[in-house]
Design an enzyme around this catalytic site. Sequence first.
Site, short mmCIF file in Angstrom:
data_model
loop_
_atom_site.label_atom_id
_atom_site.label_comp_id
_atom_site.label_asym_id
_atom_site.label_seq_id
_atom_site.Cartn_x
_atom_site.Cartn_y
_atom_site.Cartn_z
N ASP A 61 -22.70 -10.13 -3.90
CA ASP A 61 -22.76 -10.33 -2.45
C ASP A 61 -23.48 -9.16 -1.79
O ASP A 61 -24.29 -9.34 -0.89
CB ASP A 61 -21.35 -10.49 -1.90
CG ASP A 61 -20.57 -11.56 -2.64
OD1 ASP A 61 -21.06 -12.70 -2.69
OD2 ASP A 61 -19.51 -11.26 -3.21
N HIS B 258 -14.35 -12.38 -2.59
CA HIS B 258 -15.60 -12.99 -3.05
C HIS B 258 -15.47 -14.50 -2.82
O HIS B 258 -15.13 -15.27 -3.71
CB HIS B 258 -15.84 -12.70 -4.54
CG HIS B 258 -16.99 -13.48 -5.09
ND1 HIS B 258 -18.28 -13.29 -4.69
CD2 HIS B 258 -17.04 -14.50 -5.99
CE1 HIS B 258 -19.08 -14.13 -5.32
NE2 HIS B 258 -18.33 -14.89 -6.11
P1 NDP Z 1 -20.65 -19.06 -16.08
O1 NDP Z 1 -20.86 -18.07 -17.17
O2 NDP Z 1 -21.81 -19.55 -15.31
O3 NDP Z 1 -19.58 -18.49 -15.02
C1 NDP Z 1 -18.37 -17.90 -15.45
C2 NDP Z 1 -17.50 -17.57 -14.28
O4 NDP Z 1 -18.17 -16.63 -13.43
C3 NDP Z 1 -17.15 -18.77 -13.40
O5 NDP Z 1 -15.79 -18.64 -13.02
C4 NDP Z 1 -18.06 -18.58 -12.22
O6 NDP Z 1 -17.49 -19.09 -11.02
C5 NDP Z 1 -18.06 -17.09 -12.10
N1 NDP Z 1 -19.10 -16.57 -11.21
C6 NDP Z 1 -18.93 -15.52 -10.37
N2 NDP Z 1 -20.02 -15.32 -9.66
C7 NDP Z 1 -20.94 -16.23 -10.05
C8 NDP Z 1 -22.25 -16.53 -9.66
N3 NDP Z 1 -22.88 -15.86 -8.73
N4 NDP Z 1 -22.90 -17.51 -10.27
C9 NDP Z 1 -22.29 -18.21 -11.23
N5 NDP Z 1 -21.03 -18.00 -11.62
C10 NDP Z 1 -20.36 -17.03 -11.03
O7 NDP Z 1 -19.83 -20.30 -16.60
P2 NDP Z 1 -19.99 -21.14 -17.92
O8 NDP Z 1 -19.20 -22.37 -17.68
O9 NDP Z 1 -21.40 -21.20 -18.39
O10 NDP Z 1 -19.24 -20.25 -18.99
C11 NDP Z 1 -17.88 -19.96 -18.91
C12 NDP Z 1 -17.40 -19.70 -20.32
O11 NDP Z 1 -16.06 -19.28 -20.22
C13 NDP Z 1 -17.45 -20.94 -21.22
O12 NDP Z 1 -18.18 -20.61 -22.38
C14 NDP Z 1 -15.98 -21.21 -21.53
O13 NDP Z 1 -15.80 -21.63 -22.86
C15 NDP Z 1 -15.37 -19.86 -21.29
N6 NDP Z 1 -13.95 -19.83 -20.96
C16 NDP Z 1 -13.25 -18.82 -21.52
C17 NDP Z 1 -11.92 -18.69 -21.28
C18 NDP Z 1 -11.19 -17.60 -21.96
O14 NDP Z 1 -11.80 -16.64 -22.40
N7 NDP Z 1 -9.88 -17.70 -22.07
C19 NDP Z 1 -11.21 -19.63 -20.40
C20 NDP Z 1 -12.04 -20.63 -19.81
C21 NDP Z 1 -13.39 -20.69 -20.07
P3 NDP Z 1 -17.85 -20.54 -10.45
O15 NDP Z 1 -17.21 -21.53 -11.39
O16 NDP Z 1 -17.22 -20.50 -9.10
O17 NDP Z 1 -19.34 -20.63 -10.43
#
Ligand code: NDP
Length: 327
Positions: free
Chosen positions: A158, A186
């Site tokens: 931000d 955020h």
């Molecule tokens: P991303 O890597 O794109 O995003 C991950 C997180 O970052 C989301 O919560 C997202 O929020 C947040 N975020 C914060 N700022 C931003 C921004 N500017 N732009 C985009 N995202 C932002 O998500 P993916 O789905 O590609 O990957 C998430 C991974 O997490 C997956 O591989 C999944 O398997 C894993 N996962 C792991 C867990 C664990 O370790 N226990 C639990 C659940 C999932 P927002 O959704 O609001 O965009």
Amino acid sequence: MSRKSVKVAVTGAAGQIGYSLLFRLASGEVFGPDTKVSLHLLEITPALPALEGVVMELDDCAFPLLENVVVTDNAETAFDGINWALFVGSKPRGAGMERGDLIRENGPIFVGQGRALSKAASDARVLVVGNPANTNCLIAMNNSDLPEERFGALTRLDQNRAYAQLAQKAGVPVSAVSNVTIWGNHSATQYPDAENAKINGKPAMEVITDHDWLRGEFISTVQKRGAAVIAARGKSSAASAANAALDHVMSFESKTPDGHWFSAAVPSDGSYGIEKGLIFSFPVVSDGAGGYSIVQGLQLSEFAKEKVVATEQELKDEKSVVTDLLR
Ligand code: NDP
């Protein structure tokens, strides 16, 4: 802070942000050319095969500083002896889900990760990126024995967005902008503060005389930038989010230049009247040796105070949804 080696855990490492983050961590860009890097990558079990593909690419970069890569679905294994934990993984918002539902869905992940940190790491600093980041951070902090000041959530994206908007409006390079603060959550209630910002060392309010823009379009552009990127690109702003996460780490690792500050969501100590313990974005300076402080004495106009109260209220409301997960 200079170290011989650093261990960095990244959760959700197979995701979009992870893909923009890991290679830059491994290259030495963040911790410097004399520091070896170990990456401890955590994923949910179904995502481990995809993560193996990312690790193949890390191998194929032949980064001289990359000492070790741990791939696991076990949080304690991932957090063993780490110096930094980047909590990127979190459940995405499903169709029709309210913010409160999202908070409840993600709460248990951050309870578990907070507890795992206590068992596995005694010297870690934590950055929560996964949304809703401030409240996820609050939950992890409350379930961990690590000192509270080790926890933070990302508002640096931000801040970076605000810098870019101010520079474009003033027709100056981004390097001419300083002292912008993001206050609060955020989320759409965050308050990007241009009233205390400077452009070429002068008050931004003197350089940009269109105060309606500063109090209107500037704030809403920063607040809605993530959605604008999705609309344009069809995918979320993962590269700039990863970049901001690395900026956050580097800012805490180095001494903040005199007269400057950066924005990070950290546990409130009551500064500016904000409820103690909330994870609230403030202007922060780092001493470069592991300590930081919240910049005191910034003047807030009545307009700014109203915005700060609104974002604090949202964080109080989010906290009330997860009280049973807090100690
Ligand atoms: P991303 O890597 O794109 O995003 C991950 C997180 O970052 C989301 O919560 C997202 O929020 C947040 N975020 C914060 N700022 C931003 C921004 N500017 N732009 C985009 N995202 C932002 O998500 P993916 O789905 O590609 O990957 C998430 C991974 O997490 C997956 O591989 C999944 O398997 C894993 N996962 C792991 C867990 C664990 O370790 N226990 C639990 C659940 C999932 P927002 O959704 O609001 O965009």
